[in-house]
Design an enzyme around this catalytic site. Structure first.
Site, PDB file in Angstrom:
ATOM      1  N   GLY A 168       0.863   4.059  -1.864  1.00 27.73           N
ATOM      2  CA  GLY A 168       0.330   5.411  -2.020  1.00 27.73           C
ATOM      3  C   GLY A 168       0.923   6.157  -3.196  1.00 27.73           C
ATOM      4  O   GLY A 168       0.889   7.378  -3.250  1.00 27.73           O
ATOM      5  N   CYS A 188      -6.874   3.713  -9.945  1.00 27.69           N
ATOM      6  CA  CYS A 188      -6.677   4.883  -9.097  1.00 27.69           C
ATOM      7  C   CYS A 188      -8.035   5.326  -8.556  1.00 27.69           C
ATOM      8  O   CYS A 188      -9.052   5.189  -9.237  1.00 27.69           O
ATOM      9  CB  CYS A 188      -6.084   6.050  -9.896  1.00 27.69           C
ATOM     10  SG  CYS A 188      -4.441   5.777 -10.547  1.00 27.69           S
ATOM     11  N   GLY A 235       2.613 -11.119  -6.764  1.00 31.52           N
ATOM     12  CA  GLY A 235       3.423 -12.316  -6.596  1.00 31.52           C
ATOM     13  C   GLY A 235       2.709 -13.565  -7.087  1.00 31.52           C
ATOM     14  O   GLY A 235       1.617 -13.497  -7.661  1.00 31.52           O
ATOM     15  N   ALA A 243       0.880  -1.172   0.000  1.00 29.68           N
ATOM     16  CA  ALA A 243       0.000   0.000   0.000  1.00 29.68           C
ATOM     17  C   ALA A 243       0.913   1.215   0.000  1.00 29.68           C
ATOM     18  O   ALA A 243       1.093   1.897   1.005  1.00 29.68           O
ATOM     19  CB  ALA A 243      -0.918   0.000   1.217  1.00 29.68           C
ATOM     20  N   THR A 300      -2.648  -5.268  -9.220  1.00 28.94           N
ATOM     21  CA  THR A 300      -2.774  -6.051  -7.997  1.00 28.94           C
ATOM     22  C   THR A 300      -4.241  -6.216  -7.603  1.00 28.94           C
ATOM     23  O   THR A 300      -5.115  -5.498  -8.077  1.00 28.94           O
ATOM     24  CB  THR A 300      -2.019  -5.375  -6.844  1.00 28.94           C
ATOM     25  OG1 THR A 300      -2.519  -4.035  -6.693  1.00 28.94           O
ATOM     26  CG2 THR A 300      -0.527  -5.334  -7.122  1.00 28.94           C
TER      27      THR A 300
END
Length: 327
Positions: free
Chosen positions: A73, A131, A220, A71, A196
């Protein structure tokens, strides 16, 4: 690099199908000591924002089984510094560069595209629609067809004609195919699948969320089956739209799996954090996998998993594992 692995993303010809994923290669300087960046199909930048951003406070990374939660940002120096410092360095290295853009409004995406218009060294523009949209109560662009399409249209209108525009989509959508169709209708030349997937971890020592942002993006190997599913579904609906497959690519066979699902190229991300040589290694392993199956051109493997059962093109030989040697 052999002609076997040449590929294309619309008008963009690439000598290699292996790219870096946005946000995982730094500015390029971090990877340069380990391998020749010219061996990349393309280098994808960290998402560039209109203004400098410090990102979230730490901790903003947490390991999970077979994956990583982040996370961040979207920290970065902003478009001004990127154009003055980072992009010119990549141009000097003769690196094909895909510039990732992140905006919090349609107007911000349009401004970023306008700033890039005519700038040398931009091979393609990737629109990170994962976003938050401030005009829509912070809901992600990528979860709504109309919002995602508006962001793509703004970038397409502001980008120099002939420069490919790619939409990077998130899997956290009710129907990723609908989002993909909306983006292509709005002018996207190709798609990057996937960003992600939202996840969360709780620190059982502190009894609190492991990330200051509470939830984060899962990447991953744990993400790869989701990426394969998304690529397969979108390629079935849009077979002529080039796709960059990304999500858990750590080996040449991981790359081949996404290519068989319908990707024309793949991007390596999380693997770079523990193996900065992952890109040339994945490329070497992919070439070996294609040769073992007598696939003469990577293009012959794109979407091959969609063929009817039993169909094998004449130039392709199904892979036969080595038989065990008897003592």
């Amino acid at each position: 690099m052999s002609d076997r692995v040449r590929t294309a993303l619309g008008p963009l010809e690439l000598p290699s199908p292996v790219l870096t994923a946005a946000g995982c290669g730094g500015t390029g300087r971090e990877l340069a000591p380990f391998f020749d960046l010219g061996r990349l199909g393309a280098f994808t930048t960290t998402s560039v924002t209109a203004q400098p951003r410090a990102g979230r406070p730490t901790p903003r990374v947490a390991e999970t089984p077979s994956g990583l939660l982040t996370a961040m940002g979207m920290p970065g120096p902003g478009i001004e510094t990127f154009l003055e410092r980072d992009l010119p360095w990549l141009v000097e290295q003769d690196v094909r560069t895909i510039v990732s853009l992140a905006g919090h409004s349609v107007e911000e995406f349009a401004e970023l595209a306008h700033r890039l218009r005519g700038v040398p060294g931009v091979a393609a523009v990737e629109v990170n629609v994962a976003c938050p949209n401030v005009a829509d109560r912070g809901r992600m662009f990528a979860r709504h067809p109309a919002a995602a399409a508006a962001a793509i249209r703004a970038v397409r209108d502001g980008t120099r004609p002939g420069t490919p525009v790619l939409a990077k989509l998130a899997p956290d959508a009710t129907d990723i195919v609908t989002i993909a169709l909306a983006c292509v209708d709005a002018g996207a030349d190709g798609l990057t699948l996937i960003n992600t997937m939202e996840g969360m971890a709780i620190d059982t020592g502190t009894l609190r969320p492991a990330l200051t942002g509470v939830s984060g993006g899962l990447s991953g190997p744990a993400l790869r089956p989701v990426a394969v599913r998304c690529v397969y579904q979108v390629h079935a609906a849009l077979p002529h739209t080039p796709i960059i497959g990304t999500g858990g690519v750590a080996t040449g066979l991981d790359a081949l799996e996404l290519i068989l699902a319908g990707a024309s190229a793949v991007a390596v991300g999380t693997a770079l954090f523990h193996d900065p040589l992952a890109v040339p290694r994945v490329l070497r392993e992919l070439e070996e996998a294609l040769a073992a199956r007598r696939i003469e051109r990577l293009a012959d493997a794109v979407g091959l998993a969609h063929r009817p059962a039993g169909f094998v093109p004449p130039q392709v030989r199904p892979h036969e594992p080595e038989k065990e040697r008897t003592p």
